[in-house]
Design an enzyme around this catalytic site. Sequence first.
Site, PDB file in Angstrom:
ATOM      1  N   HIS A 143      -0.370   6.539   6.329  1.00 48.49           N
ATOM      2  CA  HIS A 143       0.122   6.321   4.970  1.00 48.49           C
ATOM      3  C   HIS A 143       0.498   7.660   4.344  1.00 48.49           C
ATOM      4  CE1 HIS A 143      -1.388   2.217   5.097  1.00 48.49           C
ATOM      5  NE2 HIS A 143      -0.853   2.002   3.924  1.00 48.49           N
ATOM      6  N   SER A 180       0.803  -1.224   0.000  1.00 42.83           N
ATOM      7  CA  SER A 180       0.000   0.000   0.000  1.00 42.83           C
ATOM      8  C   SER A 180       0.832   1.269   0.000  1.00 42.83           C
ATOM      9  CB  SER A 180      -0.947   0.003   1.205  1.00 42.83           C
ATOM     10  OG  SER A 180      -0.220  -0.126   2.410  1.00 42.83           O
TER      11      SER A 180
END
Length: 275
Positions: free
Chosen positions: A247, A36
């Site tokens: 993230h 990811s």
Amino acid sequence: MKVKHCLPVLAAAALLTASAGPVQASGQPYVALGDSYAAGVGIPAVIDPACDRSDHNYAHLVAAARGYQLTDMTCGGATTSDVAAIQIAAVGASTEVITLGISGNDIGFSEIVGSCLLLIGGAGCRNKYPDMPARIAKAGTAVGNLLDSLRERAPEAEILLVGYPKIVPDDENSCTGVQPFAAADLAWARDTVIAGLNAMLRAHAGDRVTYVDTQAATTGHDMCRPAAERWINGAQVAAGSDGPTIHPNRFGHQAMSAQVLAQLGPGRPTGSFGG
């Protein structure tokens, strides 16, 4: 508390059915592999819902800057085994450039983040993982085997192994009241988990493998900075930002793409990376 897409383990079916096709019609063949952090999960526009892959991840920015013919196989939740079993199929003898960002899922990063959130008033998540060095070493063996396979499939390819960005600041106490993590847990996550992963990845540089350090480029833009300055999202995504929790957002991927481009050598275009 469920931490959405923090290097999660997605269903095997999603990984198996995820599609990827060349983004450019001409240029050097470039294959992007990884999890990811490489896929740019949740950053608009998402072009593969199964993998939550973005068209503004660092691979797409690099391909646009260099005119590469990109096949992007990155996928949220991918492990090293997923790359070896599924994503690697896109790599062949004609592949000239490969980026690989992987290993966080191998050590259970999503589980770790969840533990830090859930145990904020308890013993601390760091105490749950005395085996972290062993986990990282095991992931390193898997990464080494994967690199061997990539060299066999694409003997002439330039392979860039992309490290993880600056998630936690050097002063963990600056996160107090900003993010719901204990300072001691953040220091452990920075110095043992992330630094350990990056050191392991760096150790695999050489023999046509280049390590791409993304720490310096994202320093000062970690998850504990004011929302307007964050390139790495915190436990909650700030209004007006993109991507999931813990993230890199769009700006983080721009910074990471610049580091990949710098490692590709002379001829790197200057200016915007796609905005």
